[in-house]
Design an enzyme around this catalytic site. Structure first.
Site, mmCIF file in Angstrom:
data_model
loop_
_atom_site.group_PDB
_atom_site.id
_atom_site.type_symbol
_atom_site.label_atom_id
_atom_site.label_comp_id
_atom_site.label_asym_id
_atom_site.label_seq_id
_atom_site.Cartn_x
_atom_site.Cartn_y
_atom_site.Cartn_z
ATOM 1 N N LYS A 7 -7.236 1.225 -3.369
ATOM 2 C CA LYS A 7 -6.776 0.645 -2.098
ATOM 3 C C LYS A 7 -6.887 1.667 -0.960
ATOM 4 O O LYS A 7 -7.358 1.344 0.137
ATOM 5 C CB LYS A 7 -5.330 0.155 -2.257
ATOM 6 C CG LYS A 7 -4.657 -0.306 -0.976
ATOM 7 C CD LYS A 7 -5.334 -1.508 -0.354
ATOM 8 C CE LYS A 7 -4.768 -1.800 1.027
ATOM 9 N NZ LYS A 7 -5.567 -2.756 1.792
ATOM 10 N N THR A 12 0.863 -1.179 0.000
ATOM 11 C CA THR A 12 0.000 0.000 0.000
ATOM 12 C C THR A 12 0.898 1.227 0.000
ATOM 13 O O THR A 12 1.484 1.566 1.033
ATOM 14 C CB THR A 12 -0.918 0.020 1.240
ATOM 15 O OG1 THR A 12 -1.616 -1.223 1.318
ATOM 16 C CG2 THR A 12 -1.917 1.160 1.163
ATOM 17 N N LYS A 20 0.156 5.405 8.453
ATOM 18 C CA LYS A 20 0.780 5.642 7.137
ATOM 19 C C LYS A 20 -0.296 5.759 6.055
ATOM 20 O O LYS A 20 -0.263 6.652 5.213
ATOM 21 C CB LYS A 20 1.751 4.476 6.854
ATOM 22 C CG LYS A 20 2.390 4.426 5.494
ATOM 23 C CD LYS A 20 1.728 3.474 4.512
ATOM 24 C CE LYS A 20 1.683 2.023 4.907
ATOM 25 N NZ LYS A 20 1.073 1.148 3.895
HETATM 26 P P1 NAP Z 1 5.136 -5.908 7.972
HETATM 27 O O1 NAP Z 1 4.779 -7.202 8.569
HETATM 28 O O2 NAP Z 1 5.522 -4.767 8.851
HETATM 29 O O3 NAP Z 1 6.337 -6.164 6.912
HETATM 30 C C1 NAP Z 1 6.980 -5.089 6.322
HETATM 31 C C2 NAP Z 1 8.029 -5.576 5.338
HETATM 32 O O4 NAP Z 1 8.731 -4.437 4.804
HETATM 33 C C3 NAP Z 1 9.105 -6.482 5.975
HETATM 34 O O5 NAP Z 1 9.557 -7.391 5.001
HETATM 35 C C4 NAP Z 1 10.197 -5.460 6.306
HETATM 36 O O6 NAP Z 1 11.486 -6.036 6.419
HETATM 37 C C5 NAP Z 1 10.134 -4.582 5.088
HETATM 38 N N1 NAP Z 1 10.717 -3.264 5.298
HETATM 39 C C6 NAP Z 1 10.261 -2.282 6.104
HETATM 40 N N2 NAP Z 1 11.042 -1.192 6.009
HETATM 41 C C7 NAP Z 1 12.034 -1.515 5.127
HETATM 42 C C8 NAP Z 1 13.137 -0.813 4.585
HETATM 43 N N3 NAP Z 1 13.398 0.453 4.934
HETATM 44 N N4 NAP Z 1 13.935 -1.448 3.700
HETATM 45 C C9 NAP Z 1 13.687 -2.730 3.330
HETATM 46 N N5 NAP Z 1 12.653 -3.454 3.792
HETATM 47 C C10 NAP Z 1 11.818 -2.842 4.675
HETATM 48 O O7 NAP Z 1 3.958 -5.335 7.044
HETATM 49 P P2 NAP Z 1 2.777 -6.151 6.339
HETATM 50 O O8 NAP Z 1 1.623 -6.205 7.275
HETATM 51 O O9 NAP Z 1 3.317 -7.388 5.722
HETATM 52 O O10 NAP Z 1 2.375 -5.085 5.202
HETATM 53 C C11 NAP Z 1 3.129 -4.962 3.999
HETATM 54 C C12 NAP Z 1 2.378 -3.992 3.078
HETATM 55 O O11 NAP Z 1 1.077 -4.527 2.787
HETATM 56 C C13 NAP Z 1 2.144 -2.604 3.673
HETATM 57 O O12 NAP Z 1 2.218 -1.639 2.667
HETATM 58 C C14 NAP Z 1 0.737 -2.718 4.222
HETATM 59 O O13 NAP Z 1 0.107 -1.441 4.328
HETATM 60 C C15 NAP Z 1 0.084 -3.611 3.185
HETATM 61 N N6 NAP Z 1 -1.067 -4.413 3.626
HETATM 62 C C16 NAP Z 1 -1.075 -4.995 4.859
HETATM 63 C C17 NAP Z 1 -2.194 -5.745 5.250
HETATM 64 C C18 NAP Z 1 -2.273 -6.393 6.625
HETATM 65 O O14 NAP Z 1 -3.391 -6.712 7.067
HETATM 66 N N7 NAP Z 1 -1.160 -6.598 7.322
HETATM 67 C C19 NAP Z 1 -3.266 -5.918 4.366
HETATM 68 C C20 NAP Z 1 -3.198 -5.350 3.098
HETATM 69 C C21 NAP Z 1 -2.093 -4.596 2.737
HETATM 70 P P3 NAP Z 1 11.988 -6.645 7.831
HETATM 71 O O15 NAP Z 1 11.387 -8.009 7.933
HETATM 72 O O16 NAP Z 1 13.466 -6.646 7.691
HETATM 73 O O17 NAP Z 1 11.489 -5.693 8.905
#
Ligand code: NAP
Length: 291
Positions: free
Chosen positions: A169, A93, A238
């Site tokens: 989204k 997102t 965010k």
């Molecule tokens: P998450 O669990 O916090 O994972 C974030 C990912 O991004 C991890 O792989 C993290 O690496 C990486 N990352 C963060 N900062 C970074 C940086 N500066 N450089 C390189 N890698 C970095 O988040 P998530 O829940 O999977 O969400 C991922 C995306 O999908 C987001 O945009 C979120 O808004 C969207 N989304 C989430 C959901 C939900 O329900 N969770 C649903 C739909 C969409 P590390 O492992 O090294 O920290």
């Protein structure tokens, strides 16, 4: 097909696992290496850099935010450096401005770009039940469709300009946040008035508000499922910021957004960075003097 997958967080790890299950060959990369090692045991190949993941010819990014995506695309070992004429499928997102910029940069570099953000929490990702919202060139969406089929229950095509998918989204997440806020306020009113919250929300989400978002989030609110976070409150903050930026760019006032943003800020200030955005309900209760 062969695909690179960059970003193995709560969503990405489950999505990459489903690509493997569907028979695709997956090269994974994550900033914290341990998460890639777990997928290696399931048959993924660990890439040494985002560029190496991109060299698969198609690469998916599922990273936290704009800064993470930009860093991974533009670094010396980044996606632009490794993709050649390949396809970047951006599923995080992110904001519309970054999405438009990435589309232009890929075009200038001779590579291709699709925005394909998803709806569904980590449990839906694990069950391959995501809704994928895709925008970009039709031929590129066709090329990515087998991947979307492995990740989700349905793909929606919303136009040829990639940022259209990011708008859809962001609109969806704004509506989810508003639903959490209104249910939190209603539950607080019921509790303070001595009415059973579970009965009130159960009655309303079983009749007038009988939709997946109201049903799912009323359960999460009533069961106080704040930790571990499926969708962390800072990611919600965010998204509130990205909605505001998109709205400002086209001069669309969204007064409700300000209320939601402040509730998310209060939630994070009171509860910490690790809570689910469902904890907005806890902040609402506290604001009314309930514990
Ligand atoms: P998450 O669990 O916090 O994972 C974030 C990912 O991004 C991890 O792989 C993290 O690496 C990486 N990352 C963060 N900062 C970074 C940086 N500066 N450089 C390189 N890698 C970095 O988040 P998530 O829940 O999977 O969400 C991922 C995306 O999908 C987001 O945009 C979120 O808004 C969207 N989304 C989430 C959901 C939900 O329900 N969770 C649903 C739909 C969409 P590390 O492992 O090294 O920290």
């Amino acid at each position: 097909m062969e695909v690179g997958f960059v970003g193995l967080g709560s969503m990405g790890a489950a999505m990459a696992a489903n690509l493997l299950k569907a028979g695709h060959r997956v090269r994974v990369w994550n900033r914290s290496i341990a998460k890639a090692e777990a997928l290696e045991r399931d048959g993924a190949r660990r890439a040494g850099s985002p560029a190496e993941a991109a060299a698969a010819g198609v690469v998916i990014t599922m990273l936290a935010d704009d800064a993470a995506v930009s860093g991974i695309v533009h670094g010396t070992d980044g996606i632009l450096a490794g993709l050649g004429g390949g396809l970047h499928v951006s599923m995080s997102t992110i904001g519309t401005e970054l999405s438009d910029r990435l589309a232009a940069e890929h075009q200038a570099a001779g590579s291709r770009y699709l925005a394909a953000p998803v709806f569904g929490r980590p449990a839906a990702a694990a069950a391959a039940k995501l809704f994928v919202v895709a925008a970009g060139r039709e031929a590129d969406i066709d090329a990515a469709q087998p991947l979307f089929d492995a990740l989700g229950q349905r793909t929606f095509r919303v136009g040829t300009r990639p940022s259209a998918a990011n708008i859809v989204k962001l609109c969806g997440n704004f509506m989810i946040m508003a639903a959490i806020e209104t249910m939190a306020e209603a539950a607080t009113l019921a509790a303070k008035a001595g009415v059973d919250e579970r009965e009130m929300l159960g009655m309303l989400t079983g009749t007038l508000f009988d939709s997946p978002i109201y049903r799912t989030y009323s359960e999460l609110i009533l069961d106080e499922r704040y930790r571990p976070a499926g969708f962390a409150a800072p990611l919600g903050l965010k998204d509130a910021r990205l909605v505001g930026q998109a709205a400002e760019a086209v001069r669309a006032p969204m007064p409700v957004l300000g209320v939601i943003r402040d509730r998310l800020l209060a939630t994070i200030a009171q509860e910490g960075e690790d809570v689910d955005w469902v904890a907005m309900a806890l902040a609402a209760r506290r604001s009314a003097g309930l514990k």
